[in-house]
Each structure stands twice: as structure tokens, then as C-alpha cells.
Design a protein around this motif. Structure first.
Motif: not given
Length: 346
Positions: A248, A250-251
Motif C-alpha cells: 500500500d 500509503l504505508e
């Protein structure tokens, strides 16, 4: 095709052997006790900043100048005691075109073949073969002065191959060439090595060294400061970098924070590369790699990819010499260690 006999005394590990070479130009010490070995059928890349002594080394090994002290053998011949025999088993391409620009390409190659004692028939055959090999057949009858820079460089390489040399010296052979022509020269050098030719290559292009060299010798201020295989020098300079790609995007920042919190590689050592969607973190051992993966798994971060990277050759060069690698420049030609080459005389 007639080949010039190679010295049967060449060992599999001793196409070129240099011990303690010293050369002064006035008060300037261009070489200060240089040692190196080039294994038969390989490419040794000699790296160094401008004025490091690379060209002086090539000029000594190709019998254009003599050292003040030290010993060197090339293809089994002593550089000082057997220069005439040695010249018959080497080729040389310097930083500057050494062909006669008034002569057509074919006549340049034919003339060099005759100077190397090839028969008229064999000199004609070699000229034809090499013009075809270097994609110069259509320009064979044109004066070399009408050739582009890349064509002249290819003609220079062809001239150095007329005598089917056992050892080839290339002194910054792709200086000033466009990327396409540079790649063509690289491919030709690789073909030569596949045919059993040993190459000593001086260059300031790190990509060129990566493409061609089996081993590297780094010279600075006339001294050898490092040598070995490329991966060995990279490992010597520093540890590996771990490139982690979270599943991800966003990680990314949470991944970097998790690594800093766990303290596996030191606070603030993890950096985010937004463009590639990865996190970079230095590691010194396989145990650290395992610990990093375990720490991220424990935090619930799913990984899409993980890879290790060694330092770039540019970083190795900077670490060893204190200088950034730079493309060869004409100013280097004015230094006392790199006067313009002439073709090796027989």
C-alpha cells in the motif's frame, strides 16, 4: 586471415604485469610505484581523476615512453628490453584520432597492415574485414577527414586491431562520442574480448567501467589506491541499501517510522523515495535484513517487494579518491601525463 603469433609464454593470469613503475615529468611524479596485473582474456578498467597517471601508464606499456624505474611485461615481453617484439602483439587506441585524415579509411588500414609486415594480400583482406566489422565499408574510399567523430573512433579501433593483437590498450576510447556510438564501441570491445583479446581500459565513465571491466584498478596522484572486482570495491566502500516497497503506497511513511522506532539501523536512517514508492534503509548484515522484514511483519505492513543494492560505482570513486567522477575533458590533454598519442611504430 593471418594472425601475428602470440608469445607462447603468456600465462592465464599474466597478460600484463606491472611492478613498481615510476615516472617523473620534471618535479611532477606521474607514476609513483604502480603495481597491477591484467589476466589474459579479460578487461581491466583503470579509473582515476584527471592527472592521476592513467595515460602515462598506457604510454609506458605501449613502449611510447620509458619509465624512470620499475618493471613491466606485456604478452610475455619485457617493455624495456623487448619493445620491437612487444609492438607486434599489441594494439593501441588513444584519446585522439591517430589515423591519417588525408587518406581514405581503407588505405589507412592497409598501410598499417603493411607496416606490421602483413603481405599485400593479407593486409588487403584485414582492411576489408575490419571495415565491414566496424560498419565502415560504405565510407572505405572516403578521406578520413570526412568521417564523423564516431566513424573516426571506429576507424581508430579498427587500426588497432589490424595485427590481431594479444593485448589492446584503450585510453578513454569513447571520449566525446554520443551514447549510440559509445554503445557500438562497447559492443565491439566485448566481441574482441570474446575472441581472446586482453584489454587495459582507462576511463572516467563509470557506466563504461561497469559495462566492460572484469576488474578495476583505481589510480590517484600516481598511486594505486584500490583494486579488485567491481562488487568487491562496492562492498569495501560501504554496506548494502535495502529498498522496501510496501503493498500500500500509503504505508511508505509508516514503514520508515516503524524502522526508526525499532532502532534496527539507527534513528533517522530510513528515507522515503516518493517517486519509486519505496523506503531506503542501510544494512550491514543479513541478520539486519531478516530483522527488518520481521519488524515490518510484526507491525502488520504487507510488502510488495524488497531488494538490496550496493553503492554505485560513482559513490565508490568518490569515497576512494575524494573526487566526483567526471566525463573526460579536453583540458586533461594539456597535463604533462597525457600528451597526444601517435600510432605505435613498428
Amino acid at each position: 586471415m593471418t594472425r601475428i603469433d602470440k608469445n607462447p609464454g603468456i600465462g592465464t593470469r599474466g597478460a600484463v604485469t606491472v611492478r613498481g613503475l615510476v615516472k617523473h615529468y620534471g618535479e611532477t611524479k606521474a607514476l609513483d610505484g604502480v603495481d597491477l596485473d591484467v589476466h589474459e582474456g579479460t578487461v581491466l578498467g583503470v579509473l582515476g581523476p584527471n592527472g592521476a597517471g592513467k595515460t602515462t601508464l598506457v604510454r609506458i606499456l605501449s613502449t611510447l615512453i620509458t619509465p624512470d624505474s620499475g618493471q613491466a611485461t606485456v604478452a610475455g615481453y619485457d617493455v624495456l628490453r623487448q619493445p620491437r617484439q612487444l609492438r607486434r602483439v599489441i594494439g593501441l587506441t588513444g584519446q585522439y584520432a591517430s589515423v591519417d585524415e588525408k587518406l581514405p579509411g581503407w588505405e589507412n588500414l592497409y598501410m598499417i597492415g603493411r607496416l606490421l609486415d602483413l603481405s599485400r594480400k593479407d593486409a588487403r583482406r584485414r582492411a576489408d574485414e575490419l571495415l565491414e566489422r566496424f560498419s565502415l565499408t560504405e565510407a572505405a574510399k572516403r578521406p578520413a577527414s570526412t568521417y564523423s567523430g564516431g566513424m573516426r573512433r571506429r576507424l581508430d579501433l579498427a587500426a588497432s586491431m589490424i595485427g590481431s593483437p594479444a593485448v589492446l590498450f584503450l585510453d578513454e576510447p569513447t571520449t566525446g562520442l554520443d551514447p549510440r556510438t559509445r554503445n557500438e564501441v562497447w559492443q565491439e570491445v566485448k566481441r574482441m574480448v570474446a575472441d581472446g583479446v586482453t584489454v587495459l581500459l582507462t576511463t572516467q565513465y563509470m557506466e563504461e567501467a561497469e559495462q566492460l571491466a572484469s576488474e578495476l584498478t583505481v589510480v590517484d596522484r600516481g598511486k594505486v589506491i584500490a583494486n579488485g572486482r567491481i562488487d568487491e570495491l562496492k562492498a569495501r566502500v560501504g554496506g548494502r541499501t535495502l529498498r522496501i516497497r510496501p503493498a500500500d503506497p500509503l504505508e511508505l511513511r509508516p514503514t520508515a517510522l516503524a524502522l526508526d522506532e525499532f532502532g534496527l539501523t539507527g534513528p533517522g536512517s530510513a528515507t522515503v523515495d516518493i517517486e519509486t514508492g519505496t523506503v531506503l534503509v542501510p544494512i550491514l548484515s543479513d541478520e539486519q535484513l531478516t530483522a527488518v522484514v520481521g519488524a515490518l511483519t510484526a507491525r502488520g505492513i504487507t510488502l510488495a517487494g524488497i531488494a538490496t543494492e550496493l553503492p554505485s560505482l560513482d559513490e565508490v570513486f568518490l569515497s576512494l579518491t575524494g573526487h566526483k567522477a567526471s566525463a573526460p575533458q579536453d583540458a586533461d590533454a594539456q597535463s604533462p601525463e597525457s600528451p597526444e598519442f601517435a600510432e605505435v611504430a613498428v
